[in-house]
Design a protein around this motif. Structure first.
Motif, PDB file in Angstrom:
ATOM      1  N   ARG A   6      41.751  34.772  50.670  1.00 26.48           N
ATOM      2  CA  ARG A   6      41.287  35.701  49.630  1.00 26.48           C
ATOM      3  C   ARG A   6      41.744  37.128  49.951  1.00 26.48           C
ATOM      4  N   GLU A  10      44.046  39.583  47.757  1.00 25.55           N
ATOM      5  CA  GLU A  10      43.512  40.878  47.334  1.00 25.55           C
ATOM      6  C   GLU A  10      44.437  42.044  47.681  1.00 25.55           C
ATOM      7  N   THR A  16      39.346  37.807  39.545  1.00 26.23           N
ATOM      8  CA  THR A  16      37.879  37.854  39.501  1.00 26.23           C
ATOM      9  C   THR A  16      37.304  36.779  40.433  1.00 26.23           C
ATOM     10  N   ASP A  17      36.005  36.892  40.708  1.00 28.76           N
ATOM     11  CA  ASP A  17      35.346  35.866  41.535  1.00 28.76           C
ATOM     12  C   ASP A  17      35.513  34.485  40.904  1.00 28.76           C
ATOM     13  N   TYR A  20      38.920  33.225  41.664  1.00 25.26           N
ATOM     14  CA  TYR A  20      39.014  32.742  43.055  1.00 25.26           C
ATOM     15  C   TYR A  20      38.358  31.363  43.180  1.00 25.26           C
ATOM     16  N   GLU A  21      37.257  31.169  42.481  1.00 24.30           N
ATOM     17  CA  GLU A  21      36.594  29.850  42.522  1.00 24.30           C
ATOM     18  C   GLU A  21      37.466  28.766  41.893  1.00 24.30           C
TER      19      GLU A  21
END
Lengths: 187, 187
Positions: A6, A10, A16-17, A20-21
């Motif tokens: 991550r 970055e 966004t979260d 990433y999920e």
């Protein structure tokens, strides 16, 4: 998502979260013992690997048995046989672990799908491969232009830790010089 | 949109007519006479060039006055100093026209903007730079592994027309061999 991966994303792109999920399940952890072979000539290449821990070398052996090292890959580096990966072809390299290694791997299909689904993921891939292209250009110029001494010096300045982790013979096989030449250098 | 450039995009990505109309004004035509210099060391690099017609070389000259050629660029090739382009830095190469040349050029800012606006444009850039990366890897391996004879043979098979368009001395400066070595080859 593994925090090291991550963090690596970055540095280059904004995701966004939720994104990433979405990405996380495509990367799988695998551990290899020192000396393990990840890829060998003739293998179908359908994965890209992100190094969490350890060191690998990508190399070929010529007809006379001499080793030529294309790349060392350490923490936060990506490794694969990219020509084979992108042409759905077979590996022409050997990728071997020089230490115990922990990797995150993604399949080519998942990588393509994420490129389709997430523009920022494709951006990340573009920026990474652009850095790789520029590094390879520098390497070509160094091989043509610089003598063994300056190539050695350049590598030492760029990756000092490499010299603690690999034997001199491998440094020679990366620089494209003989072990004898290397031992004569002022190093 | 210039038909040669549109065709070039169409080989890799799917864009609509409206998108081609959006992209087209970012590319500008420029003609150069043989021997013209596009870029020289110290120049700020903020354009990428697509070759419509003609041939260019990207090279450096070392302290002893010897020329080292990174790349020849002919029709349908992209050329720039990519390291400088992506780091907003200054050129470390000379790019010179070996024939009368027609180019389409795009500014770095327009290219970035199109990457932001059109996912498929970014895809195109990723795929192109991936091919470049793979070519440079091959070149590194050839420089380390192959003797002058096989590097010459490889180049001849890959780009036979190049041998009609550039003098032997430049082929030598691309292969990383001396003119004397080249003249001793069975060519």
């Amino acid at each position: 998502m593994h925090p090291a991966l991550r963090k690596h994303f970055e540095e280059l792109v904004k995701l966004t979260d939720a994104e990433y999920e979405h990405i996380a399940p495509c990367y799988h952890l695998k551990k290899f013992k020192k000396h393990s072979i990840l890829l060998q000539p003739g293998d179908v290449v359908n994965h890209e690997y992100f190094v969490l821990k350890g060191l690998l070398k990508t190399f070929t052996i010529d007809d006379s048995g001499k080793e030529h090292i294309l790349q060392f890959s350490m923490e936060n580096w990506w490794v694969s046989d990219y020509m084979a990966l992108h042409t759905n072809g077979k590996s022409s390299f050997i990728i071997q672990c020089l230490e115990d290694v922990e990797l995150l791997y993604i399949s080519f299909d998942d990588r393509q799908r994420l490129c389709d689904e997430l523009h920022q993921f494709e951006r990340f891939c573009r920026l990474k491969i652009t850095s790789g292209f520029v590094s390879m250009q520098k390497r070509v110029m160094a091989l043509m232009k610089n003598d063994a001494q300056s190539r050695y010096q350049q590598l030492l300045e760029q990756y000092p830790s490499l010299f603690q982790r690999v034997p001199k013979a491998m440094i020679a096989a990366y620089l494209g010089v003989s072990r004898e030449t290397l031992s004569r250098l002022h190093v």
